[in-house]
Design a protein around this motif. Structure first.
Motif, PDB file in Angstrom:
ATOM      1  N   GLU A  63       0.827  -1.204   0.000  1.00  0.00           N
ATOM      2  CA  GLU A  63       0.000   0.000   0.000  1.00  0.00           C
ATOM      3  C   GLU A  63       0.865   1.259   0.000  1.00  0.00           C
ATOM      4  O   GLU A  63       0.599   2.209  -0.728  1.00  0.00           O
ATOM      5  N   ALA A 119      -6.723   1.550   0.375  1.00  0.00           N
ATOM      6  CA  ALA A 119      -6.935   1.943   1.760  1.00  0.00           C
ATOM      7  C   ALA A 119      -7.942   3.086   1.861  1.00  0.00           C
ATOM      8  O   ALA A 119      -8.073   3.905   0.949  1.00  0.00           O
ATOM      9  N   PHE A 176      -4.535   0.507   7.768  1.00  0.00           N
ATOM     10  CA  PHE A 176      -3.343   1.092   7.149  1.00  0.00           C
ATOM     11  C   PHE A 176      -3.105   2.497   7.679  1.00  0.00           C
ATOM     12  O   PHE A 176      -1.988   2.855   8.060  1.00  0.00           O
TER      13      PHE A 176
END
Length: 476
Positions: free
Chosen positions: A178, A453, A459
């Motif tokens: 991510e 996300a 996250f």
């Protein structure tokens, strides 16, 4: 006596005067430049001053100056005019601290309510689950506004820039992917604009490729980390400026803390984001971050956990656990409760035909004992199932505990009280149980993995924990 100005300012005299002024005006900038260069201070950072307790009392962030006339008014004025990116960055952080302090004190001049933002649905709800909801919300907004992460480009696949995205250590790979490849705004390609620097290696892949099974020799892991830190410290100037205090690593594998020992500054000074958040093994909650362990079978959350039963649907069992005899706590649990009580379903291994998640969804409380290490994926699974987690652990720093009030959505039972589990859990009034369950529902979004996300998800909560630690570091 009459003065004749025409004779006084003869052409020759005028030329001489002009030449003198020219010399002065040419020499002055050169001398001033030399003066400023001579006054340019060198900075060193005392290790004991690298970190301060989370208080935000100090707005002025100064490195230790030496080797120059730092008292010079001229030098101070020049530095005020010509601010480096570092100084501007630290001023931003100082302003963020000030805004957070005002929120913590309940500064009513700033109306931190859903109406103050266009993203009303994202506002922090369920205030009872936060230690200080106004402070958390303001801190989160400040993070979104300025926080930047630089990911070192050094290192080769698969050990660096890759990680597991399924099974028990999936959070390690999902965070790495991510931050490197996601669409978020936190990553920067300008290292001089970054607040923190990420060392993107995977301890799980180190174990897979370097570790000899059953050898218990962790030297290859520590050697890789040592070599990696040496490379980035030689190629880039940022590690040496702070001895790694504004750098972070992330590892969910049990051996993450041991791998970090490959460099003493990484272990003792840097921000270590670890699932194995064990204070008896060196985890320091003032600088380190507890990483929630999330078990993704096949890379996805079980569909059964995506739709928990309705709020007032009956739950058959008071408590549930199923798992192997790992570590010192589970044998005690199974000794007292395995096949002992129909209300407390405790198994070492589930009989064939029984479903693990169905038990969770049909239980009021889910028992979450530590195994070999302190973390357990059952905590997050319990939250997904809206089954109130019962924490059975020693020395474990719970994830996001600098923000979340865990007693508002979980029950912590001392290991010594395991024989009294039924008494303790059945003694919780129904009204309190409902509050705990509502708390579980309120924090679920903070433990959810989204792709891509989303605001306030796991996250971003991990990033927020790193952000809070960065605010504690005094840099020049």
């Amino acid at each position: 006596m009459e003065i004749r100005y025409g004779k006084l300012f003869s052409p020759i005299l005028i030329l001489l005067l002009l030449a003198s002024f020219a010399v002065i005006f040419i020499a002055l900038p050169l001398n001033l430049m030399r003066f400023v260069v001579d006054l340019k201070p060198t900075f060193s950072i005392s290790l004991q001053n690298l970190r301060t307790k989370v208080s935000g009392e100090d707005d002025l962030l100064l490195a230790v100056e030496h080797g120059g006339q730092s008292n010079s008014t001229v030098a101070r004025e020049v530095r005020k005019v010509i601010k480096s990116k570092e100084e501007k960055r630290e001023e931003e952080l100082a302003r963020a601290r000030d805004a957070m302090r005002k929120a913590a004190l309940g500064d009513r001049r700033r109306n931190l309510t859903p109406s103050s933002t266009s993203r009303d649905d994202d506002y922090v709800s369920g205030e009872a689950v936060y230690l200080n909801p106004r402070l958390f919300y303001q801190s989160y907004l400040e993070m979104e506004k300025i926080f930047k992460v630089y990911v070192y480009p050094d290192g080769d696949l698969p050990i660096v820039h890759d990680g597991p995205c399924k099974d028990i250590y999936s959070i390690e790979g999902r965070f790495l992917h991510e931050i490197e490849y996601g669409v978020g705004k936190f990553r920067t390609n300008d290292p001089n604009a970054a607040h923190v620097y990420f060392l993107p290696f995977s301890v799980t892949w180190m174990v897979k490729y370097f570790y000899t099974p059953s050898s218990y020799d962790l030297t290859p892991l520590k050697q890789f980390v040592s070599d990696y830190v040496n490379v980035i410290s030689m190629r880039h100037p940022f590690w040496n400026k702070t001895h790694g205090a504004d750098h972070f690593m992330l590892a969910c594998h049990d051996w993450g803390p041991f791998a970090a020992k490959g460099n003493p500054f990484l272990y003792n000074t840097s921000i270590r984001v670890l699932c194995n958040a064990n204070t008896s093994e060196g985890f320091d909650p003032l600088k380190d971050v507890s990483l929630p362990e999330i078990y993704l079978y096949g890379g996805e959350v079980s569909p059964k956990l995506l739709t928990p039963p309705p709020d007032f649907a009956p739950r058959r069992y008071l408590a549930f656990f199923a798992g192997g005899l790992h570590g010192p706590i589970r044998p005690i649990l199974l000794q007292h409760w395995k096949n002992k009580d129909s209300d407390i379903a405790v198994y070492e291994y589930l009989p064939k035909g029984m479903d693990y998640y169905s038990f969770m969804l049909n239980s009021k409380y889910c028992l979450c004992p530590s195994g070999h290490e302190v973390a357990s994926p059952r905590i997050v699974e319990s939250i997904y199932a809206e089954c109130v987690p019962v924490i059975l652990s020693n020395f474990y720093v719970l994830p996001f505990s600098d923000v979340l009030k865990w007693e508002a959505f979980s029950v912590q039972v001392d290991v010594s009280d395991i024989p009294r589990l039924k008494e303790i859990l059945s003694g919780i009034p129904e009204k309190k149980y409902r509050k705990l369950k509502n708390g579980v529902r309120a924090v679920r979004k903070h433990f959810t993995l989204n792709q891509p996300a989303k605001r306030f998800d796991v996250f971003h909560m991990i990033l927020h924990s790193i952000w809070l630690r960065r605010l504690n570091i005094k840099l020049g």
